[in-house]
Design a protein around this motif. Structure first.
Motif, short mmCIF file in Angstrom:
data_model
loop_
_atom_site.label_atom_id
_atom_site.label_comp_id
_atom_site.label_asym_id
_atom_site.label_seq_id
_atom_site.Cartn_x
_atom_site.Cartn_y
_atom_site.Cartn_z
N VAL A 148 0.83 -1.21 0.00
CA VAL A 148 0.00 0.00 0.00
C VAL A 148 0.86 1.26 0.00
N ASN A 149 2.17 1.03 0.17
CA ASN A 149 3.16 2.11 0.23
C ASN A 149 4.51 1.43 0.03
N PRO A 150 5.51 2.10 -0.54
CA PRO A 150 6.81 1.44 -0.73
C PRO A 150 7.39 0.82 0.54
N ASN A 151 6.97 1.30 1.71
CA ASN A 151 7.50 0.78 2.97
C ASN A 151 6.49 -0.04 3.76
N ILE A 152 5.27 -0.23 3.23
CA ILE A 152 4.22 -0.88 4.02
C ILE A 152 3.52 -1.95 3.19
N ASP A 153 3.57 -3.18 3.68
CA ASP A 153 2.81 -4.29 3.11
C ASP A 153 1.66 -4.65 4.05
N VAL A 154 0.53 -5.04 3.48
CA VAL A 154 -0.66 -5.36 4.25
C VAL A 154 -1.21 -6.71 3.80
N THR A 155 -1.63 -7.53 4.77
CA THR A 155 -2.27 -8.82 4.48
C THR A 155 -3.54 -8.93 5.31
N PHE A 156 -4.65 -9.27 4.65
CA PHE A 156 -5.92 -9.50 5.34
C PHE A 156 -6.06 -10.98 5.65
N LEU A 157 -6.17 -11.30 6.94
CA LEU A 157 -6.22 -12.68 7.40
C LEU A 157 -7.65 -13.06 7.79
N GLU A 158 -8.01 -14.31 7.63
CA GLU A 158 -9.37 -14.77 7.90
C GLU A 158 -9.76 -14.57 9.36
N ASN A 159 -11.04 -14.23 9.56
CA ASN A 159 -11.55 -13.92 10.88
C ASN A 159 -13.04 -14.29 10.90
N GLY A 160 -13.47 -15.08 11.88
CA GLY A 160 -14.83 -15.58 11.91
C GLY A 160 -15.86 -14.62 12.44
N HIS A 161 -15.48 -13.41 12.83
CA HIS A 161 -16.43 -12.47 13.42
C HIS A 161 -17.63 -12.21 12.53
N VAL A 193 -20.40 -19.76 11.15
CA VAL A 193 -21.26 -20.82 10.61
C VAL A 193 -21.31 -20.79 9.09
N PHE A 194 -20.94 -19.68 8.47
CA PHE A 194 -21.02 -19.56 7.02
C PHE A 194 -19.66 -19.69 6.32
N ALA A 195 -18.59 -19.93 7.07
CA ALA A 195 -17.27 -19.98 6.44
C ALA A 195 -16.32 -20.85 7.26
N ASP A 196 -15.36 -21.45 6.59
CA ASP A 196 -14.29 -22.19 7.25
C ASP A 196 -13.12 -21.23 7.49
N ILE A 197 -12.66 -21.15 8.73
CA ILE A 197 -11.59 -20.23 9.09
C ILE A 197 -10.27 -21.00 9.23
#
Length: 470
Positions: A148-161, A193-197
């Protein structure tokens, strides 16, 4: 390292308690460059914090990008205000959240417009601001690392909320410097209940992690959960009661519908009992989930039989009929939506069971009804009503981890540098902090609110800095 770190990020939570979630992150690089970004941008819903919805304690024009954990209004409700105030960057979220957010923000704008008109106040943001925000949403797949920036990487991780919910991993790098790694739990649950985490990867567990973690239900252990929903529904129907269930439009609505369907399939709920489902936003989410395989991968069918989608034309008839029925209605805390019609009417009836299956914030109608003693008078929008209905607050459907589940998550990290606690009532955050120290004892534990920035460097928190915000 002391206080002479060449690279650090100052992090402050704009939320003192549960709603209004927003982290302001100010990154200082060794070359003196300053990068500002936020994680979440929610609406305050607790009593006493309304004034905070009208402004930010930072210049929106200086924010480079925004990261969103999930599609609940206390986490996304002020994104349009951000753009109204001059934000020009992208808002990153999961692909599912990108699909769901336009419905939430459009509905929120409509509600706020009505509220501000009644209170003779200036509108917080407009339809145009919502449209501007939607144009700048950027969807990302789970576990896909993006720059998202030359110095910043972002990863979205699974979450059951919630469908589309994520924990957000932020990795900050600079040549010849050790990285800084931040992990924002968002509202966290290890299952849905609607997804495997999926389990967290070994690579992630071994990173040097500074964890920002919620604490909504940190007073409670999973052993304290009482599974009462089925029993309350069956008993209510046996007593020929009408059952009113205030639900959140996304997540809780669909989960309760699935539960009722399962009761029918197990012959515990007569299919002849009519089920009514009221709330335009909840209807829209439900149809989107049923017709979009990207939202629910296996296109799970969760609608019970004998279900009617209610609109305003038949709502009044439901009040006048005295037959045994089940009504699901938004909003989940009772303060907005059709619940404002149903609750004042049904709370004074003996043959009614009202079930709150989710969190009710301080100052909301739901919390007021729960805390009022039986046969005492409760004030609802100027009306004085005697509480005769049976009112039940359940914890089995919570989309939030309990304290033992939160501790289990924290223990998964092998090189934990700090645990910073947010998203909880003040006492609850204190309880969570004590449990973290007792059970995990990481190098640093802090409680986030508007009073302090926490300066986080490669090896954890190096100091706190007071703010001028209350």
């Amino acid at each position: 390292m002391g206080n002479k770190a060449k690279m650090y990020v100052d992090v402050m939570s704009l939320s003192n308690e549960v709603t209004g979630s927003c982290f302001l992150c100010v990154l200082k690089l060794p070359n003196k460059e300053v990068i500002r970004f936020i994680v979440d941008c929610g609406l305050f819903q607790e009593d006493g914090y309304d004034e905070l919805n009208y402004s930010f304690p930072f210049n929106a024009e200086n924010i480079e990008f925004a990261l969103i954990t999930h599609n609940h209004i206390d986490h996304i409700g002020r994104i349009p205000l951000l753009y109204k105030n001059g934000f020009k960057g992208k808002t990153y979220c999961t692909n599912q959240t990108k699909t769901l957010m336009p419905l939430a923000l459009t509905d929120t704008c409509k509600i706020l417009k009505d509220v501000c008109k009644r209170q003779n106040r200036k509108q917080i943001f407009s339809d145009y601001d919502v449209e501007t925000a939607i144009k700048n949403f950027y969807g990302v797949s789970y576990n896909e690392k993006i720059s998202v920036n030359p110095n910043i990487d972002v990863t979205f991780l699974e979450n059951g909320h919630l469908i589309g919910a994520a924990m957000i991993l932020v990795e900050i790098t600079y040549p010849n410097e050790e990285p800084i790694t931040l992990l924002f739990s968002g509202d966290y649950k290890n299952e849905n209940v609607f997804a495997d985490i999926s389990e967290l990867s070994e690579n992630l567990r071994n990173k040097r992690i500074n964890l920002f973690i919620e604490s909504t239900y940190a007073k409670m252990e999973t052993s304290e959960i009482k599974y009462e929903f089925d029993e309350k529904i069956i008993n209510g129907i046996c007593n020929k009661n009408s059952i009113i269930i205030p639900v959140f439009s996304l997540g809780r609505s669909q989960e309760i519908l699935l539960k009722l369907k399962q009761l029918q399939e197990n012959n515990l709920l007569d299919e002849a009992i009519p089920i009514y489902f009221d709330g335009n936003l909840a209807h829209a989410y439900t149809r989107l989930m049923l017709n979009n395989p990207e939202i629910i991968t296996e296109n799970m069918k969760f609608l019970p039989k004998n279900l009617t989608f209610v609109d305003a034309s038949i709502r009044e008839n439901l009040l006048e009929t005295d037959n045994c029925k089940i009504i699901l209605t938004t909003s989940g805390m009772g303060t907005y939506g059709p619940a404002q019609v149903y609750l004042p009417y049904f709370v004074s009836k003996n043959n009614v069971t009202i079930i709150f299956p989710g969190y009710t914030a301080e100052g909301t109608l739901g919390r007021s009804l729960i805390e009022t003693n039986q046969n005492e008078v409760v004030k609802i929008g100027g009306l004085l009503v005697k509480k005769k209905a049976e009112i039940i607050s359940l914890n089995e459907f919570s989309g939030h981890a309990k304290s033992d589940e939160l501790i289990e998550l924290i223990k998964k990290f092998n090189n934990l540098r700090s645990v910073l606690i947010n998203h909880g009532e003040c006492e609850t955050k204190e309880i969570m902090a004590a449990k973290v120290i007792d059970c995990v004892d990481p190098p640093s534990v802090g409680i986030l609110d508007r009073r302090y920035f926490f300066r986080v460097a490669t090896y954890g928190v190096i100091k706190t800095l007071p703010t001028k915000f209350k």
